[in-house]
Write a protein that holds these residues in place. Structure first.
Motif: not given
Length: 789
Positions: A241-243, A253-255, A257-261
């Protein structure tokens, strides 16, 4: 095994366990860098060993039971326990098992060499380094280049893994790698970096980080956050979650998911993190974490650590009492202390701390809960003041923990102080104040003041009803307390009526899954109220269903399940099903002794239940020994004048009489009755039960006129208190018939006999054991079972 960080001690322990797994019946892994994890890991071994789980006994007692079972070699003699990353030997002195099995310890601390058989773990031999690199680099590396690389990296396994991963990911030539390595090493040494980290490891890490930054800067950002978690596996969902409060870079980054993965994957590919795909966790070696933290400017530490706190707070669910949320709290547990969560004053993080204590409390880990509560209290009091709402809420939780441990006097002192401060600082109707006031009622019940406890609980309920909707657990728990007060005042009809209402409301709203332990507490309370009201068969039906629910949803060893089982045993005994009653009573008592020790109030209640069924089955000596021991122990828990002490003494008096000593029984009952009348008055179920038995003592001593006066007076009072058809009233009537016959008043005896027979036929039936004793003209005894406080 001791040696440098990154030398491969943990991997060697894993390899040993793998190679020799067939030699062991049991292998257990224990993270040893935090005391809370050591105790929890030991406690989690309880069920595989056939012991009560930590949910019933608490982590401390479960861990001790595990150590004792390992020492005795029961049920396994061939066991292996691995304590990974231990620090000071003194910290593990009490948790290292003795016995026929094996213990394997990994540590960077060479002091273990003076305590146990020590095996120093060195870096790879050159031959091992060359073999490792030639296997690690898929496109091949010559032995000569592998030799040069190993030389520069000091043959340190973790550094070699980093170099191999970098070569595999970037295709960097060995010559270029060696050039950069030399430059970084010289730079690091010239800057006087801490000597606790091998220079080769630091340089290899720096090269990997530099390459990672060029390839995917976000991955390096992610690594920096991972460095401020604990060294235990980090749940991937913590980064979901982008808190608000997160840095723009991390939020972005958290928004995505592809780049986070991809960022997470890069950490694994560069050997900077170990990814467990099935478990969905990320784990960074503690040495790499330390190196990353050292490279982060000091001014950034607080920000990164704070954002980690926010991630952990967001990861954990808001309902720690819900068993479906427990896995997430367990995943968070190992990060609480290393991440310094206690130092954070952010409301969501404070809520995480309070929820963690509730989770530990709900699962029975009282020792860890108390340890966390003490550390939180120290930090929060210093930063926020003793009268801050969070501090007072935490103190209320601490009081509940102390009560659950059976330390009622300590809880009462702490609770009274907390209540006084809360009323002044937060107001009379604040949630925390009302919960502290409920605790005060519990403390009063523990002291034997049932009347004042009831008054407080009624007041708390009225105040809760003005603040919460009707279907809120705060109101249901408050009603449950009021129902308990009704029962302790012999008002079983109102207790039953209130609990029926609450039980149906919980079912209708479908909220039982949200707090299964509280639901079971209400359910078994209803079954208890039905039993105390005299409906034994219905109580058995309810009790069996409640017990099955506890076993299925909360596990057989959960404290609420055990309490439900104890109450079911009592109901079965009252209904005349002695075999089932004894089976449950024996099992529950054994579990309580193993889990809580012999002086815990729940253990004493289970012992009373067991002594009563043994007496009922004619096992008088066994019952007498257990009852005598229990009566000696009760004052240590409740104080000398508590009604439970006197009522249990009445149970002992029955055994004294039936084993041939009616004179001692009379003295015991007289003292018990005087104590009960002083606390509760004569017109209370407990007092009248002892009075009924005292009349039997007098009859056994030949004092028939005195026995009749006492018995007939008791019968009159019981009819007014619990009704003419209540089983204990019928017992008094049966005994009064015997008294009248002994006095030669046959006409009165026959009239009372006929009336009593009809009532037995209508209620318990003439097949019930009590009815059979009555029909045979013998006297009935009335015993006592202490309900929970």
């Amino acid at each position: 095994m001791h040696g440098l960080g990154g030398v491969g001690k943990t991997q060697m322990a894993v390899e040993y366990a793998y190679r020799y797994r067939s030699a062991y019946d049991l292998v257990w892994w224990i993270p040893a860098d935090q005391p809370v994890l050591v105790r929890s890991s030991l406690a989690s071994l309880a069920q595989p060993l056939g012991l009560p789980s930590a949910a019933v006994s608490g982590v401390e007692d479960a861990a001790n039971a595990v150590l004792d079972a390992l020492r005795r070699g029961e049920p396994y003699t061939n066991w292996l326990l691995i304590f990974d990353n231990a620090d000071e030997p003194e910290e593990l002195t009490e948790t290292l098992p003795q016995g026929p099995g094996h213990v394997l310890i990994t540590s960077r601390n060479h002091r273990w060499a003076g305590v146990v058989d020590a095996v120093p773990i060195d870096v790879f031999t050159r031959e091992e380094s060359i073999e490792f690199l030639t296997r690690r680099v898929p496109r091949g590396i010559t032995d000569e280049n592998a030799n040069r690389l190993a030389e520069e990296l000091g043959d340190l396994p973790l550094a070699l893994e980093q170099a191999g991963a970098l070569h595999a990911e970037t295709g960097i030539e060995v010559e270029e790698y060696l050039r950069l390595l030399g430059e970084h090493t010289s730079q690091l040494l010239s800057q006087g970096k801490p000597t606790e980290y091998p220079a080769s490891m630091t340089a290899a890490w720096a090269l990997s980080v530099s390459s990672l930054n060029e390839k995917l800067p976000e991955a390096l950002d992610l690594l920096r956050y991972c460095a401020f978690f604990g060294p235990e596996p980090i749940p991937r969902d913590a980064f979901s979650k982008a808190l608000p409060g997160l840095s723009p870079q991390l939020a972005k980054l958290l928004k995505d998911p592809i780049r986070l993965g991809r960022a997470i994957g890069e950490l694994g590919r560069f050997a900077l993190a170990r990814l467990d795909i099935p478990a969905r966790t990320i784990q960074v070696h503690r040495l790499i974490q330390a190196l990353v933290r050292d490279e982060v400017p000091e001014r950034e530490h607080e920000r990164l650590r704070h954002e980690v706190h926010l991630l952990l707070a967001s990861y954990t669910p808001p309902a720690p009492s819900d068993s479906s949320s427990w896995p997430r709290f367990l995943n968070t547990l190992g990060h609480m202390e290393p991440a310094g969560v206690a130092k954070c004053s952010e409301p969501s993080v404070r809520r995480l701390c309070l929820n963690m204590i509730t989770y530990l409390y709900s699962t029975g880990d009282y020792s860890s809960a108390q340890s966390f509560a003490e550390s939180f209290l120290e930090e929060w009091t210093a930063s926020s003041g003793a009268d801050h709402e969070d501090v007072l809420t935490l103190r209320v939780e601490t009081c509940n923990l102390v009560r659950e441990l059976g330390r009622y006097e300590e809880a009462a002192a702490l609770g009274a102080q907390t209540l006084a401060v809360a009323e002044k600082a937060l107001g009379l109707d604040h949630d925390t104040t009302l919960r502290a006031l409920r605790g005060r009622a519990t403390d009063l019940r523990a002291s034997g003041d049932f009347l004042q406890a009831h008054q407080i609980d009624e007041d708390v309920l009225r105040r809760f009803e003005t603040r919460f909707p009707d279907d809120d657990w705060n109101i249901w728990r408050a009603k449950n307390s009021v129902a308990l007060d009704h029962g302790l005042k012999s008002d079983y009809a109102n207790a039953r009526l209130l609990l029926e209402q609450v039980y149906l409301e919980v079912l209708e709203t479908g909220k039982s899954a949200g707090d299964p332990a509280s639901y079971l507490n209400i359910y078994t309370g209803l079954a208890r109220a039905v039993r105390l009201g005299g409906d034994f068969s219905e109580a058995c039906d309810l009790g069996e269903d409640a017990y099955a629910f506890g076993i299925d949803v909360l596990t057989p060893d959960h404290p609420w399940t055990l309490r439900t089982g104890k109450d079911l045993s009592i109901a079965r005994r009252r209904a005349g099903d002695y075999e089932r009653a004894q089976e449950i009573a024996e099992d529950i008592h054994q579990r309580y002794v193993r889990a809580f020790g012999i002086d815990h109030p729940d253990t004493l209640a289970a012992a009373t239940c067991l002594a009563n069924i043994r007496r009922t089955l004619g096992k008088f000596e066994e019952a007498l020994n257990l009852a005598e021991d229990t009566v000696r122990r009760y004052p240590r828990v409740y104080g000398a004048d508590h009604p439970y002490n006197h009522a249990c003494a009445g149970n002992l008096a029955i055994l004294q009489r039936v084993t041939g000593d009616p004179e001692t029984a009379r003295k015991t009952d007289e003292a018990a009755l005087a104590g009960l009348e002083a606390k509760l008055g004569r017109d209370h179920h407990y007092s009248l039960t002892v009075a009924l038995n005292l009349a039997s003592d007098l009859a056994a001593l030949g004092e028939n006129e005195s026995a009749h006066r006492l018995c007939s007076g008791t019968l009159r009072r019981l009819r007014a208190l619990v009704g003419e058809d209540h089983p204990v009233t019928l017992s008094a009537a049966a005994n009064a018939v015997a008294d009248l016959r002994a006095l030669g008043r046959d006409e009165e005896a026959e009239a009372l006999y006929a009336d009593t027979e009809q009532r037995y036929r209508r209620t318990l039936t003439l097949e019930h054991p009590d009815a059979k004793v009555f029909l045979e003209g013998r006297r009935l005894d009335a015993d006592f079972d202490p309900p929970p406080i």
